[in-house]
Design a protein around this motif. Structure first.
Motif, mmCIF file in Angstrom:
data_model
loop_
_atom_site.group_PDB
_atom_site.id
_atom_site.type_symbol
_atom_site.label_atom_id
_atom_site.label_comp_id
_atom_site.label_asym_id
_atom_site.label_seq_id
_atom_site.Cartn_x
_atom_site.Cartn_y
_atom_site.Cartn_z
ATOM 1 N N VAL A 72 84.625 71.318 -39.246
ATOM 2 C CA VAL A 72 84.224 72.649 -39.728
ATOM 3 C C VAL A 72 84.792 72.902 -41.121
ATOM 4 N N SER A 73 86.039 72.511 -41.333
ATOM 5 C CA SER A 73 86.656 72.730 -42.643
ATOM 6 C C SER A 73 85.931 71.933 -43.722
ATOM 7 N N ALA A 74 85.484 70.725 -43.384
ATOM 8 C CA ALA A 74 84.735 69.914 -44.343
ATOM 9 C C ALA A 74 83.418 70.597 -44.713
ATOM 10 N N GLY A 75 82.742 71.159 -43.719
ATOM 11 C CA GLY A 75 81.489 71.869 -43.987
ATOM 12 C C GLY A 75 81.702 73.082 -44.866
ATOM 13 N N LEU A 76 82.785 73.810 -44.621
ATOM 14 C CA LEU A 76 83.083 74.984 -45.441
ATOM 15 C C LEU A 76 83.403 74.585 -46.879
ATOM 16 N N ALA A 77 84.126 73.491 -47.033
ATOM 17 C CA ALA A 77 84.439 73.017 -48.379
ATOM 18 C C ALA A 77 83.170 72.607 -49.116
ATOM 19 N N ALA A 78 82.250 71.977 -48.393
ATOM 20 C CA ALA A 78 80.988 71.562 -48.998
ATOM 21 C C ALA A 78 80.130 72.767 -49.387
ATOM 22 N N SER A 79 80.469 73.920 -48.800
ATOM 23 C CA SER A 79 79.729 75.151 -49.105
ATOM 24 C C SER A 79 80.399 75.983 -50.196
ATOM 25 N N GLY A 80 81.434 75.425 -50.814
ATOM 26 C CA GLY A 80 82.085 76.109 -51.920
ATOM 27 C C GLY A 80 83.345 76.873 -51.550
ATOM 28 N N LYS A 81 83.761 76.801 -50.298
ATOM 29 C CA LYS A 81 84.986 77.476 -49.882
ATOM 30 C C LYS A 81 86.202 76.591 -50.168
ATOM 31 N N LEU A 92 96.974 66.957 -35.490
ATOM 32 C CA LEU A 92 96.096 66.901 -36.660
ATOM 33 C C LEU A 92 96.008 65.487 -37.222
ATOM 34 N N SER A 93 97.143 64.789 -37.263
ATOM 35 C CA SER A 93 97.176 63.468 -37.885
ATOM 36 C C SER A 93 96.801 62.335 -36.935
ATOM 37 N N MET A 94 96.616 62.628 -35.653
ATOM 38 C CA MET A 94 96.281 61.584 -34.691
ATOM 39 C C MET A 94 94.914 61.836 -34.044
ATOM 40 N N ARG A 95 94.734 62.988 -33.427
ATOM 41 C CA ARG A 95 93.485 63.257 -32.717
ATOM 42 C C ARG A 95 92.288 63.309 -33.656
ATOM 43 N N SER A 96 92.496 63.814 -34.853
ATOM 44 C CA SER A 96 91.365 64.018 -35.765
ATOM 45 C C SER A 96 91.402 63.075 -36.956
ATOM 46 N N ILE A 97 92.075 61.935 -36.824
ATOM 47 C CA ILE A 97 92.237 61.063 -37.983
ATOM 48 C C ILE A 97 90.913 60.480 -38.460
ATOM 49 N N GLU A 98 89.960 60.231 -37.550
ATOM 50 C CA GLU A 98 88.663 59.715 -37.999
ATOM 51 C C GLU A 98 87.919 60.754 -38.826
ATOM 52 N N GLN A 99 87.987 62.011 -38.393
ATOM 53 C CA GLN A 99 87.336 63.080 -39.158
ATOM 54 C C GLN A 99 88.021 63.258 -40.519
ATOM 55 N N ILE A 100 89.349 63.110 -40.542
ATOM 56 C CA ILE A 100 90.057 63.205 -41.823
ATOM 57 C C ILE A 100 89.605 62.077 -42.747
ATOM 58 N N LYS A 101 89.490 60.880 -42.198
ATOM 59 C CA LYS A 101 89.086 59.721 -43.000
ATOM 60 C C LYS A 101 87.651 59.850 -43.517
ATOM 61 N N VAL A 102 86.735 60.246 -42.633
ATOM 62 C CA VAL A 102 85.311 60.244 -42.990
ATOM 63 C C VAL A 102 84.839 61.585 -43.571
ATOM 64 N N ASP A 103 85.101 62.678 -42.840
ATOM 65 C CA ASP A 103 84.581 63.986 -43.264
ATOM 66 C C ASP A 103 85.316 64.556 -44.467
ATOM 67 N N ILE A 104 86.599 64.224 -44.578
ATOM 68 C CA ILE A 104 87.400 64.786 -45.674
ATOM 69 C C ILE A 104 87.529 63.796 -46.829
ATOM 70 N N ALA A 105 88.194 62.678 -46.593
ATOM 71 C CA ALA A 105 88.523 61.752 -47.680
ATOM 72 C C ALA A 105 87.292 61.011 -48.207
ATOM 73 N N TYR A 106 86.569 60.331 -47.325
ATOM 74 C CA TYR A 106 85.412 59.540 -47.749
ATOM 75 C C TYR A 106 84.319 60.427 -48.331
ATOM 76 N N SER A 107 84.140 61.611 -47.738
ATOM 77 C CA SER A 107 83.095 62.523 -48.203
ATOM 78 C C SER A 107 83.528 63.349 -49.397
ATOM 79 N N GLY A 108 84.823 63.295 -49.722
ATOM 80 C CA GLY A 108 85.320 64.018 -50.887
ATOM 81 C C GLY A 108 85.257 65.519 -50.758
ATOM 82 N N THR A 109 85.396 66.027 -49.540
ATOM 83 C CA THR A 109 85.407 67.472 -49.342
ATOM 84 C C THR A 109 86.829 67.989 -49.564
#
Length: 322
Positions: A72-81, A92-109
Motif C-alpha cells: 500500500v505504501s508503494a502505491g501511495l508513493a507512486a501516486s505522489g505521496k 517489517l524486515s522479515m515478513r515483508s522483505i519481498e515487498q520491500i525488495k520488489v515494490d519499494i527498491a526495485y520499483s523505485g517507490t
C-alpha cells in the motif's frame, strides 16, 4: 565534538526516539499534506497516536498485515505521496522483505520504512521479536538505503532530512529512551557521512545506533588511562562512508566495530569489506554471536555479549599493545 553529550548529561533523557520521530513527522505533515504515516496495528508502539488524532486523514492503518502495509505504501508513493511506514522491525524486515525488495527498491517507490523496537528492544519476547539480521538483509537490496540514529537528537535530524530525500530508506530505532550522544541538534548531519564524535590516533571505534553511546563511554575510559580513541558514528550503513573508514584505518591502524546486530552481515562486515580491500588493518567485530540472543532488557543483553565500555576498552587496550 563540542556537541557531544558527556555521560553525566546523557543519563537525563527520558524521551524515546519513536516519540521524537512521531512529533517531528506531525510538525512536518501539518505543512506538507503529502506526508502520510502507515501502521500495522502499531500506532501505539510507534507513538503515532497523537499523529493519528491530529491528522487522521494522513494516517493509514492496515492492521497486522506487514506485506500489505509495504504494498500500500508503494502505491501511495507512486501516486505522489510521501509515505512513512512504522512497524516492528522484526516483522517489517522479515515478513515483508519481498515487498520491500520488489515494490519499494526495485520499483523505485520513495517509501521511508521505520523499523520500530529494533535489535533486542523487545527483550524477554526472544528471537521471534528480536531483529538482529535486518541490517544484513536490507543493505544487500539494491536501491535501498539503511540508517540508524544514535539518539533522539539524531532521530529528529534524520527524519527532517528524509522528508525530501529521493531514495527509499530502511531506518531502524529502538523502543526505549536512550542516553544522549549529542547535546542538541546543533551539528551538521549529512546522510552517508559519518560523524566524528571523538578524536584520537591510537584506535578507532565505529558504532551505529544505540552502541554509539557505548563507544563514547569507551573512549572516556581509555582517555583516563592515557589512550586517545577516535569514535565514528556511522549512522548510515548504506551508503557507507568509505572515506572515513579508510582514513581511520590509515591514521589509527586498528578498528573496533560495535553494533546491536548479528556479527554477520552488519556494520562490522561492511567495515571489514572496505578495510580489507583498501587498507588492511586489524578489525574486531563486536555484536551478537551466531545464536538466539539471550532474553532480558537491552542493558542486560548488551552486558551479556560484551557491548559495554568495560569490555570494549579491554579489547582496545589489547589491540593497542600488540
Amino acid at each position: 565534538m563540542n556537541n557531544v553529550a558527556l555521560k553525566k548529561n546523557a543519563e537525563k533523557n527520558q524521551i524515546a526516539n519513536r516519540k521524537v520521530i512521531s512529533d517531528t513527522l506531525l510538525d512536518l505533515a501539518m505543512e506538507k499534506k503529502e506526508i502520510l504515516v502507515l501502521t500495522s496495528d502499531s500506532r501505539g508502539s510507534a507513538s503515532m497516536v497523537p499523529f493519528g488524532e491530529t491528522l487522521p486523514e494522513q494516517l493509514v492503518e492496515v492492521g497486522i498485515a506487514e506485506q500489505n502495509l509495504v504494498g500500500v505504501s508503494a502505491g501511495l508513493a507512486a501516486s505522489g505521496k510521501k509515505p512513512f511506514v512504522a512497524s516492528p522491525a522484526c516483522f517489517l524486515s522479515m515478513r515483508s522483505i519481498e515487498q520491500i525488495k520488489v515494490d519499494i527498491a526495485y520499483s523505485g517507490t520513495n517509501v521511508k520504512l521505520i523499523g520500530i523496537s529494533g535489535g533486542v528492544s523487545y527483550g524477554a519476547l526472544g528471537m521471534s521479536h528480536h531483529s538482529l539480521q535486518d541490517l544484513a538483509v536490507t543493505r544487500a537490496i539494491p536501491g535501498l538505503h539503511v540508517m540508524m540514529p544514535a539518539d533522539r537528537h539524531e532521530a529528529k535530524k534524520m527524519i527532517e532530512a528524509l522528508v525530501d530525500y529521493p531514495t527509499p530508506v530502511y531506518l531502524r530505532i529502538g523502543r526505549n529512551p536512550v542516553e544522549d550522544c549529542y547535546v542538541n541538534e546543533d551539528y551538521r548531519f549529512v546522510i552517508g557521512k559519518a560523524v566524528t564524535m571523538h578524536e584520537g590516533d591510537d584506535l578507532t571505534i565505529i558504532a551505529i545506533g544505540e552502541t554509539v553511546r557505548v563507544a563514547l563511554d569507551t573512549a572516556g575510559v581509555l582517555k583516563a588511562e592515557g589512550f586517545e580513541c577516535r569514535v565514528l558514528n556511522m549512522h548510515t550503513i548504506k551508503p557507507l562512508d568509505e572515506e572515513a573508514i579508510i582514513k581511520a584505518a590509515r591514521e589509527t591502524g586498528r578498528i573496533i566495530t560495535i553494533e546491536e546486530h548479528s556479527i554477520y552481515g552488519g556494520l562490522g562486515s561492511a567495515v571489514a569489506e572496505v578495510v580489507s580491500q583498501n587498507h588492511p588493518v586489524p578489525v574486531q567485530v563486536i555484536g551478537i554471536p551466531d545464536e538466539p540472543a539471550v532474553t532480558g532488557n537491552t542493558k542486560e543483553v548488551f552486558e551479556h555479549y560484551g557491548l559495554s565500555a568495560e569490555n570494549v576498552s579491554s579489547i582496545a587496550k589489547k589491540m593497542i599493545s600488540n
